[in-house]
Design a protein around this motif. Sequence first.
Motif, short mmCIF file in Angstrom:
data_model
loop_
_atom_site.label_atom_id
_atom_site.label_comp_id
_atom_site.label_asym_id
_atom_site.label_seq_id
_atom_site.Cartn_x
_atom_site.Cartn_y
_atom_site.Cartn_z
N HIS A 67 1.02 -1.14 0.08
CA HIS A 67 0.22 0.02 -0.04
C HIS A 67 1.04 1.13 -0.16
O HIS A 67 1.86 1.23 0.75
N GLN A 68 0.51 2.27 -0.77
CA GLN A 68 1.10 3.63 -0.91
C GLN A 68 0.29 4.55 -0.17
O GLN A 68 -0.59 5.13 -0.97
N LEU A 69 0.54 4.54 0.92
CA LEU A 69 -0.63 5.50 1.91
C LEU A 69 0.10 6.53 2.47
O LEU A 69 -0.58 7.56 2.74
N ALA A 70 1.40 6.59 2.84
CA ALA A 70 1.98 7.55 3.84
C ALA A 70 3.24 8.01 3.27
O ALA A 70 4.01 7.27 2.47
N CYS A 71 3.67 9.21 4.15
CA CYS A 71 5.07 9.78 3.78
C CYS A 71 5.89 8.76 4.54
O CYS A 71 5.72 8.19 5.25
N GLU A 72 7.26 9.05 4.20
CA GLU A 72 8.20 8.27 4.87
C GLU A 72 8.14 8.44 6.60
O GLU A 72 8.23 7.33 7.19
N ALA A 73 7.95 9.55 7.23
CA ALA A 73 7.87 9.41 8.72
C ALA A 73 6.63 8.83 9.18
O ALA A 73 6.85 8.13 10.04
N CYS A 74 5.58 8.76 8.20
CA CYS A 74 4.48 8.10 9.01
C CYS A 74 4.56 6.48 8.66
O CYS A 74 4.05 5.73 9.49
N CYS A 75 5.20 6.31 7.60
CA CYS A 75 5.57 4.74 7.15
C CYS A 75 6.48 4.20 8.43
O CYS A 75 6.11 3.33 9.07
N ALA A 76 7.42 4.91 8.97
CA ALA A 76 8.41 4.52 10.00
C ALA A 76 7.57 4.30 11.31
O ALA A 76 7.53 3.25 12.03
N SER A 77 6.59 5.22 11.59
CA SER A 77 5.43 4.99 12.87
C SER A 77 4.67 3.86 12.86
O SER A 77 4.53 3.21 13.53
N ILE A 78 4.36 3.62 11.70
CA ILE A 78 3.35 2.51 11.22
C ILE A 78 4.12 1.10 11.44
O ILE A 78 3.72 0.28 12.24
#
Length: 130
Positions: A67-78
């Motif tokens: 899934h391409q849903l988030a920016c890099e910072a949010c991906c790291a948190s997820i």
Amino acid sequence: PSSPEIVQLLQVMLGSGPGSRPCVDDVLELAALVGYADPASIRGPRERPCVYCDAEKRSGTLLPHAHQLACEACCASIVEEGSYVFGGRVFEAWRYTVEDLSVGDQTDAARLQGFAPPFTEGDNPQAPHC
């Protein structure tokens, strides 16, 4: 559209979490609506805002579901949390990548000749006029 497609559409549109509220381009790609959407007017995933912070463009791909849903910072948190919600469903998040994994346009124009769209020009006023 069939009942499962309508249920999926409602889950996406009525969800309460940020991952359950994607942008209109995400909704138009759902099976219930894809036949009625003009592909030329739908932005690519990397051109859409991050679903979680809405401040940046999407730059990460969450794996294993791609899934391409988030920016890099949010991906790291997820990934740190281990899962995320999208369209009313919970998905595991093992890792993410910022590489562009998309496939280029491989449309074969010769194969499209004679193809009848699922609607007529009168059914969709935004349909391109040929």
